[in-house]
Design a protein around this motif. Structure first.
Motif, PDB file in Angstrom:
ATOM      1  N   ALA A 231       0.922  -1.226  -0.263  1.00  0.00           N
ATOM      2  CA  ALA A 231      -0.069  -0.077  -0.026  1.00  0.00           C
ATOM      3  C   ALA A 231       0.949   1.138  -0.087  1.00  0.00           C
ATOM      4  O   ALA A 231       0.743   2.347  -0.792  1.00  0.00           O
ATOM      5  CB  ALA A 231      -1.147   0.069   1.153  1.00  0.00           C
TER       6      ALA A 231
ATOM      7  N   LEU B 222      -3.003   5.646   4.804  1.00  0.00           N
ATOM      8  CA  LEU B 222      -3.030   4.233   4.861  1.00  0.00           C
ATOM      9  C   LEU B 222      -4.162   3.979   5.797  1.00  0.00           C
ATOM     10  O   LEU B 222      -3.835   4.432   7.035  1.00  0.00           O
ATOM     11  CB  LEU B 222      -1.899   3.757   5.238  1.00  0.00           C
TER      12      LEU B 222
ATOM     13  N   SER C 263      -6.400  -0.286   3.146  1.00  0.00           N
ATOM     14  CA  SER C 263      -6.736   0.750   2.096  1.00  0.00           C
ATOM     15  C   SER C 263      -5.646   1.568   1.994  1.00  0.00           C
ATOM     16  O   SER C 263      -5.023   2.352   2.908  1.00  0.00           O
ATOM     17  CB  SER C 263      -8.009   1.310   2.572  1.00  0.00           C
ATOM     18  N   ASP C 264      -5.276   2.117   0.819  1.00  0.00           N
ATOM     19  CA  ASP C 264      -4.554   3.087   0.564  1.00  0.00           C
ATOM     20  C   ASP C 264      -5.264   4.137  -0.549  1.00  0.00           C
ATOM     21  O   ASP C 264      -6.310   3.889  -1.001  1.00  0.00           O
ATOM     22  CB  ASP C 264      -3.225   2.596  -0.279  1.00  0.00           C
TER      23      ASP C 264
ATOM     24  N   THR D 250     -11.052  -1.236  -5.886  1.00  0.00           N
ATOM     25  CA  THR D 250     -10.151  -0.550  -6.566  1.00  0.00           C
ATOM     26  C   THR D 250     -10.442   0.503  -7.471  1.00  0.00           C
ATOM     27  O   THR D 250     -11.328   0.309  -8.372  1.00  0.00           O
ATOM     28  CB  THR D 250      -9.023  -1.497  -7.422  1.00  0.00           C
TER      29      THR D 250
ATOM     30  N   GLY E 234      -7.762   4.838  -5.276  1.00  0.00           N
ATOM     31  CA  GLY E 234      -7.096   3.855  -4.230  1.00  0.00           C
ATOM     32  C   GLY E 234      -7.656   2.417  -4.301  1.00  0.00           C
ATOM     33  O   GLY E 234      -8.534   2.212  -5.119  1.00  0.00           O
ATOM     34  N   THR E 235      -7.025   1.759  -3.427  1.00  0.00           N
ATOM     35  CA  THR E 235      -7.508   0.064  -3.303  1.00  0.00           C
ATOM     36  C   THR E 235      -7.634  -0.196  -1.881  1.00  0.00           C
ATOM     37  O   THR E 235      -6.946  -0.115  -1.133  1.00  0.00           O
ATOM     38  CB  THR E 235      -6.150  -0.457  -4.088  1.00  0.00           C
ATOM     39  N   THR E 236      -8.518  -1.198  -1.768  1.00  0.00           N
ATOM     40  CA  THR E 236      -9.009  -1.723  -0.469  1.00  0.00           C
ATOM     41  C   THR E 236      -8.655  -3.399  -0.797  1.00  0.00           C
ATOM     42  O   THR E 236      -9.439  -3.862  -1.381  1.00  0.00           O
ATOM     43  CB  THR E 236     -10.002  -1.439  -0.023  1.00  0.00           C
TER      44      THR E 236
END
Length: 510
Positions: A405, A415, A433-434, A484, A488-490
């Motif tokens: 991340a 973060l 998550s980022d 995503t 960001g993405t989780t």
């Protein structure tokens, strides 16, 4: 001369009366029969002398002993009503023929008014309407059957007129679209779709580009519920014509949410199966390679360390031996990861709070340089979220996700670490998550593949997520990308949730 004219007029009227196709009698307002035609005598099977001068009630009771007349049932007499209102009246009566069959006849009472406007005579005609009643009964039965089929159908059925007003909506359609039968007067068929969809459906119905004109084959559409939610559905529709002109449209709808969810789960299960097969085959290869390499690496490290110990501190070869030892140790670490990847060690499960693994992972990896420009947000419930897994392995997975991340954000962003319970599904969830750029669509199917990496050469082995995948499976859990996007993405880690009662019971037994 005048008498002849009157005689001719009487003769003409008598001939008209006799030519009537229905059994007919003429009565006075006091119900006395004064004339009958041949059809009536034929129907009754009597002579004229047996009828003339008698009251209709007397004749009916004698010839129709089983028939229920209104006047005999204390009801209103249609003849009296015709006299009172000076307008035609009718009554429907049921009878049984000589074979016991059921029949129906309609008796029509038509008043004849005199010059003073009062009723002078009543003409009573008898028409057998058994065939019509049977057809009505049969049609009514068919209509009730059709209504029952429509209302009990699991598919939503809707019909609308040419102006789009709803004229039929069954219970399944009410449930699917969220409207009740009381709402249909205030909505138009276009309200059942997103803007423009209804007109597009009508365009296809009127054209022949996808089939027969006036018929729409099964088509995937999006419908709109009363609450504004859009639902995937499949539908088929037809145009109903009358005399070659469009009169209405009808559509049959099936909710696709459950079907699409099943398809998604099957697709996901298939992908997991393929991934498991990849990991299993590659794991066996990795285990064999790791064992073969480990022995010579141990020898290199041993002899290099012994040589370094015998050399003087300032010896020119001491630095070279230190490099050999460091690189050998690095190789051993890779071998260790390969062995872990191939699952050569059994997980040591224990009961612990998911927040503990999160905290330990963060402490192990949180050095000042890595998190210099990263804001860390921890979102954990006050109540403990309990799991039964190998804490060290889970920490390894969490650390890997945290590092990935931070790398995805180039060391600058937020973060978010979150734990929570999914009680309905009895799952414990840990999310990382980022705020990076997200995962490209073309990489989504490959991120858990062994040795797949988007990092520069030398900065990643591509084993991190594939090892995490294997570890989560080993602990009866799973890892997946929850969301995503360019924002960001989780990643989510999912493990079986352990009720507190189970831990108390385990401790008491132990």
């Amino acid at each position: 001369m005048m008498n002849k004219g009157i005689d001719r007029e009487i003769d003409w009227r008598l001939r008209v009366f006799e030519s009537l196709s229905y059994p007919t009698i003429i009565l006075l307002p006091d119900r006395t029969i004064i004339a009958v035609n041949g059809r009536y005598l034929e129907k009754m099977g009597v002579e004229e002398e047996e009828i003339i001068g008698r009251s209709c009630r007397e004749v009916n009771l004698r010839n129709y002993p089983e028939q229920k007349f209104p006047c005999a049932e204390q009801g209103e007499c249609p003849l009296a009503r015709a006299v009172h209102t000076r307008s035609g009246q009718s009554v429907l009566l049921k009878y049984h023929d000589v074979y016991g069959g059921e029949g129906w006849e309609e008796r029509v009472f038509s008043p004849i008014l005199g010059a003073d406007g009062e009723v002078d005579f009543i003409i009573e005609s008898i028409r057998d309407v058994t065939r019509v009643k049977n057809l009505e009964k049969m049609y009514s039965g068919v209509r009730e059957l059709i209504d029952q089929v429509v209302q009990t159908s699991v598919s939503g059925i809707i019909a609308a007129d040419r102006q789009g007003r709803i004229i039929l909506m069954n219970r399944a359609a009410e449930e699917l679209f969220g409207y009740s039968g009381y709402d249909i007067d205030n909505v138009n068929i276009e309200d059942y779709y997103p803007p423009g969809v209804a007109r597009e459906i009508m365009r296809k119905l009127r054209s022949e580009e996808i089939g027969e004109k006036g018929k729409l084959p099964i088509t995937r559409v999006t419908i709109r519920r009363k609450d504004g939610a859009e639902v995937p559905a499949e539908m088929t529709a037809v145009i109903i014509y009358e005399d070659g002109r469009e009169a209405a449209t009808a559509g049959i709808f099936n909710d696709l949410r459950d079907k699409l969810e099943v398809e998604r789960q099957l697709k996901e299960a298939h992908a997991q199966l393929i991934q498991s097969e990849k990991l299993a085959s590659l794991g066996r290869l990795a285990a064999g390679v790791a064992h073969e390499i480990n022995n010579p690496l141990t020898g290199i490290l041993l002899y290099a360390s012994m040589m370094r110990e015998k050399l003087e501190k300032d010896h020119p070869l001491e630095q070279n031996l230190r490099y050999i030892i460091e690189d050998t140790q690095r190789c051993q670490e890779i071998v260790k990861n390969l062995l872990a990847y191939s699952r050569q060690s059994n997980p040591t499960r224990q009961y612990f709070q998911l927040n503990e693994a999160l905290g330990e992972s963060l402490r192990l990896v949180r050095d000042q340089k890595l998190f210099l420009h990263v804001k860390v947000v921890e979102d954990a419930p006050a109540a403990p979220v309990l799991v039964n897994a190998d804490k060290n392995q889970l920490c390894q997975v969490v650390i890997n996700l945290i590092i990935n991340a931070v790398d995805a954000m180039d060391g600058n962003g937020t973060l978010t670490l979150r734990t929570y319970e999914d009680r309905p599904n009895r799952k414990a969830i840990l999310e990382v998550s980022d705020t990076g750029g997200g995962i490209p669509a073309e990489n989504m199917s490959k991120i858990f593949d062994p040795f797949f990496s988007t990092k520069e050469v030398g900065k990643g082995t591509g084993l991190g997520l594939s090892m995490a995948y294997g570890i989560m499976e080993e602990n009866h859990g799973r890892i997946y990308v929850k969301d995503t996007s360019p924002e960001g993405t989780t990643f989510a880690l999912e493990l079986p949730l352990v009720p507190m009662s189970d831990v108390i019971l385990f401790d008491s037994i132990g």
